[in-house]
Design an enzyme around this catalytic site. Sequence first.
Site, short mmCIF file in Angstrom:
data_model
loop_
_atom_site.label_atom_id
_atom_site.label_comp_id
_atom_site.label_asym_id
_atom_site.label_seq_id
_atom_site.Cartn_x
_atom_site.Cartn_y
_atom_site.Cartn_z
N ASN A 183 -36.21 1.71 46.42
CA ASN A 183 -36.09 1.76 44.95
C ASN A 183 -35.63 3.14 44.47
O ASN A 183 -35.73 3.46 43.28
CB ASN A 183 -37.42 1.42 44.28
CG ASN A 183 -38.45 2.52 44.44
OD1 ASN A 183 -38.53 3.16 45.48
ND2 ASN A 183 -39.27 2.73 43.42
N TYR A 184 -35.10 3.97 45.35
CA TYR A 184 -34.62 5.32 44.97
C TYR A 184 -33.15 5.26 44.61
O TYR A 184 -32.33 4.87 45.42
CB TYR A 184 -34.81 6.31 46.11
CG TYR A 184 -36.23 6.65 46.48
CD1 TYR A 184 -37.33 6.34 45.66
CD2 TYR A 184 -36.50 7.29 47.68
CE1 TYR A 184 -38.62 6.67 46.04
CE2 TYR A 184 -37.79 7.62 48.06
CZ TYR A 184 -38.86 7.30 47.24
OH TYR A 184 -40.13 7.62 47.61
N SER A 185 -32.70 5.66 43.39
CA SER A 185 -33.57 6.04 42.29
C SER A 185 -33.23 5.16 41.09
O SER A 185 -32.27 5.41 40.38
CB SER A 185 -33.35 7.49 41.90
OG SER A 185 -33.66 8.40 42.92
N SER A 227 -30.19 5.74 47.59
CA SER A 227 -30.66 6.65 48.63
C SER A 227 -30.50 6.04 50.03
O SER A 227 -30.00 6.70 50.94
CB SER A 227 -32.13 7.01 48.38
OG SER A 227 -32.61 7.87 49.37
N LYS A 257 -39.49 2.34 52.44
CA LYS A 257 -40.66 1.73 51.79
C LYS A 257 -40.26 0.45 51.06
O LYS A 257 -39.11 0.28 50.69
CB LYS A 257 -41.28 2.70 50.79
CG LYS A 257 -41.52 4.11 51.33
CD LYS A 257 -42.03 5.04 50.24
CE LYS A 257 -42.04 6.48 50.71
NZ LYS A 257 -40.66 7.05 50.77
#
Length: 321
Positions: free
Chosen positions: A53-55, A66, A88
């Site tokens: 979920n970045y970013s 990312s 993650k």
Amino acid sequence: MRYLTLSGGTGPEVSALCLGILPFGSTVDEETSFAVLDRFTEAGGTFVDTANNYSIWAPGGTGNESEELLGRWMRSRGRRENTVVATKVGARPDPARGGEWPANWQGLAADTVRGGIEGSLRRLGTDRVDLYYAHIEDRTVPMEETVGAFAELVAQGSVSVLGCSNHASWAVAAARQYAADRGLARYSCVQQRYTYLQPRPGADFGTQGFAGIDLVEYIGTQEDMTLLAYGSLIHGAYTRDDKRILEQYGHPGTERRLSALREVAKETGATPNQVVLAWLMGAHKPVIPVLGVSSVAQLEEALGAVDLELAPELRAKLDAA
């Protein structure tokens, strides 16, 4: 560079510093991102941390940036086999839950965990993730379901080591015990906000979990566990006049610790940032800092902490403050 091995010696060997690449590909442009990654690996760094979920909070962000950038960098440099990749799952937005993040994060249901690894592998351009984290604790899903889903990924070979981030200490212990009782792969890495300063009692970091004394002591008793610290430099506030210490650290003990930190920095000829990183890495059970840097210059300062050994009396001064 110094190295240690995850999961009590059964996991991959990693560098003592981990490079967190949360803003890479979004607020940090590709040229700068590649330059930081190149310098990190040149210095012996092997451990890189991202998430699926970045970013999303960056202008136009989708959460893919990312991971996709890391995939491009590894392919262009031929570095996949020399890079320990951590990512993650759980905090990516789910449109079905509304349009506002973080209220609409996906959570840790089994289907989300399975679908998350498929997306991450695709974006990273690899067939395995070395360390896979449950990103944010999800109490709406039975712990047994989440633990079972993560264990399945290890059994099928798409993940090597499991971890959790932003979880309460009791939840970490309960999940590990459940897995151990059933012979399942269990969380061995915990990534939390953690630094030399201590927050005031009851401080609220929102979805970010702070590693309190209970969690640090628990990890210290578990041979297979490693604590990873994010936010360890408090976004530059230890050294930059234009950055303020987070209000969660607003209590009388903070000034005492800052004073001790400045004294030790002066005695060692190091910067306060370097002393904080050395304090983490030199703990009785070493803590791995997850560096949040956005330039080669910031990385260079952090790399200077690798060879900084704090004498016992200096460490005692820091601990006693």
